[in-house]
Write a protein that holds these residues in place. Structure first.
Motif, mmCIF file in Angstrom:
data_model
loop_
_atom_site.group_PDB
_atom_site.id
_atom_site.type_symbol
_atom_site.label_atom_id
_atom_site.label_comp_id
_atom_site.label_asym_id
_atom_site.label_seq_id
_atom_site.Cartn_x
_atom_site.Cartn_y
_atom_site.Cartn_z
ATOM 1 N N GLU A 1 0.827 -1.205 0.000
ATOM 2 C CA GLU A 1 0.000 0.000 0.000
ATOM 3 C C GLU A 1 0.869 1.266 0.000
ATOM 4 O O GLU A 1 1.919 1.315 0.623
ATOM 5 C CB GLU A 1 -0.909 0.013 1.227
ATOM 6 C CG GLU A 1 -1.904 -1.127 1.276
ATOM 7 C CD GLU A 1 -3.074 -0.925 0.332
ATOM 8 O OE1 GLU A 1 -3.043 0.045 -0.462
ATOM 9 O OE2 GLU A 1 -4.024 -1.727 0.384
ATOM 10 N N ILE B 1 -5.759 -2.309 7.165
ATOM 11 C CA ILE B 1 -7.005 -2.834 7.748
ATOM 12 C C ILE B 1 -7.134 -2.526 9.241
ATOM 13 O O ILE B 1 -8.236 -2.392 9.761
ATOM 14 C CB ILE B 1 -7.107 -4.353 7.468
ATOM 15 C CG1 ILE B 1 -8.441 -4.912 7.953
ATOM 16 C CG2 ILE B 1 -5.956 -5.099 8.109
ATOM 17 C CD1 ILE B 1 -8.742 -6.314 7.495
ATOM 18 N N PRO C 1 -3.250 3.293 3.808
ATOM 19 C CA PRO C 1 -4.287 2.262 3.698
ATOM 20 C C PRO C 1 -3.878 1.006 4.468
ATOM 21 O O PRO C 1 -2.811 0.447 4.212
ATOM 22 C CB PRO C 1 -4.354 1.979 2.187
ATOM 23 C CG PRO C 1 -3.779 3.206 1.551
ATOM 24 C CD PRO C 1 -2.725 3.694 2.503
ATOM 25 N N TYR D 1 -5.123 7.732 9.926
ATOM 26 C CA TYR D 1 -4.996 9.105 9.444
ATOM 27 C C TYR D 1 -4.380 9.930 10.556
ATOM 28 O O TYR D 1 -4.771 9.803 11.713
ATOM 29 C CB TYR D 1 -6.392 9.625 9.093
ATOM 30 C CG TYR D 1 -6.512 11.117 8.929
ATOM 31 C CD1 TYR D 1 -6.101 11.726 7.754
ATOM 32 C CD2 TYR D 1 -7.064 11.908 9.927
ATOM 33 C CE1 TYR D 1 -6.222 13.101 7.586
ATOM 34 C CE2 TYR D 1 -7.183 13.284 9.769
ATOM 35 C CZ TYR D 1 -6.756 13.883 8.586
ATOM 36 O OH TYR D 1 -6.889 15.232 8.441
ATOM 37 N N ALA E 1 -9.340 2.042 10.874
ATOM 38 C CA ALA E 1 -8.672 1.526 9.684
ATOM 39 C C ALA E 1 -8.181 2.689 8.831
ATOM 40 O O ALA E 1 -8.771 3.770 8.856
ATOM 41 C CB ALA E 1 -9.636 0.649 8.892
#
Lengths: 151, 107
Positions: free
Chosen positions: B3, B28, B26, B73, B70
């Motif tokens: 990612e 999970i 990105p 950020y 997830a």
């Protein structure tokens, strides 16, 4: 998660709401006491003073999977006086810990935003440590409509 | 990790300016609380640390628990006194590390 259809996402949400109702792992939720213990570990037993911190969180979070969180600590952020560490705990999650943020004078501002998971309606507590070894705290209640999957 | 992180850093700034930085990786962020359809706990796999440095000096970092959503950020600030390079590092539970760099010109 990005590739989930709306229907699948809704089903997931409903599933986690059901889990919330019956209790996680047989009711192994954090209690305000567990959060208090985490804070005591962070402050080394010192009682933080109220104030200096503002927390931005929605009053009502429809989806506990991703709740926007921002905090600002009022500090000059100079080499002599800056906020070095900020602890965020969630009283009602399976584990109270959310994150510990570390700042330096180069941060310019003791301010950060992220997105958090909330299992249920609960208080979010923020504790800041200054370079001078002082502690400040603030908290905010968030009502969660559908709990997030996981702590 | 395949990612690619998304990063927003201003290209230029004035000396001493406090600039806003936004990053997203990105991922999970599997919490270790969820169970699969056979009732087995899905093992935890999260980004547990994020570090931002400017010209090798620490600017901002976070120790992250499963309660971070997830696609972690992070929005934060940095005071820039000279031109240079921001380096961002994300550490996964499995030990893998994702890094990225962004340059800024200070006039």
């Amino acid at each position: 998660m990005r590739h989930l259809s709306r229907r699948a996402a809704l089903a997931l949400g409903a599933g986690s709401a059901a889990i919330t109702l019956i209790g996680w792992n047989g009711g192994a939720f954090a209690t305000p006491q567990a959060a208090t213990d985490d804070i005591a570990k962070f402050t080394g037993g010192a009682t933080p003073e109220k104030g200096k911190i503002s927390i931005e969180l929605p009053e009502i979070a429809e989806n506990g999977n991703t709740v926007p969180l921002s905090f600002t600590v009022d500090a000059p952020m100079t080499d002599a006086d800056y906020v070095s560490d900020v602890l965020v705990v969630a009283e009602g999650n399976p584990n109270p810990g959310v994150a510990t943020f570390h700042f330096t004078a180069l941060s310019g501002k003791a301010e950060a935003s992220t997105r958090i998971r909330l299992a249920t309606t609960q208080n979010i507590v923020v504790v800041a440590k200054t370079s001078g070894g002082k502690f400040y705290t603030a908290q905010k209640l968030v009502k969660v409509t559908i709990g997030g999957c996981g702590g | 990790m395949a990612e690619t992180p998304k990063i927003r850093v201003p290209k230029t700034a004035k000396k001493g300016e406090v600039v806003e930085i936004k990053t997203l990786l990105p991922h999970i962020m599997e919490s270790g609380q969820r169970k699969d359809k056979d009732g087995k706990t899905i093992p935890r796999k999260i980004i547990n640390k994020f570090v931002a440095e400017f010209n090798g000096k620490p600017v901002f970092s976070a120790n992250i628990e499963p309660a971070i959503a997830a696609n972690p950020y992070m929005q934060f600030f940095a005071k820039v006194d000279e031109s240079g390079t921001f380096k961002f590092t994300w550490t996964d539970d499995d030990g893998s590390v994702t890094t990225a760099e962004e340059k800024i010109t200070v006039a």
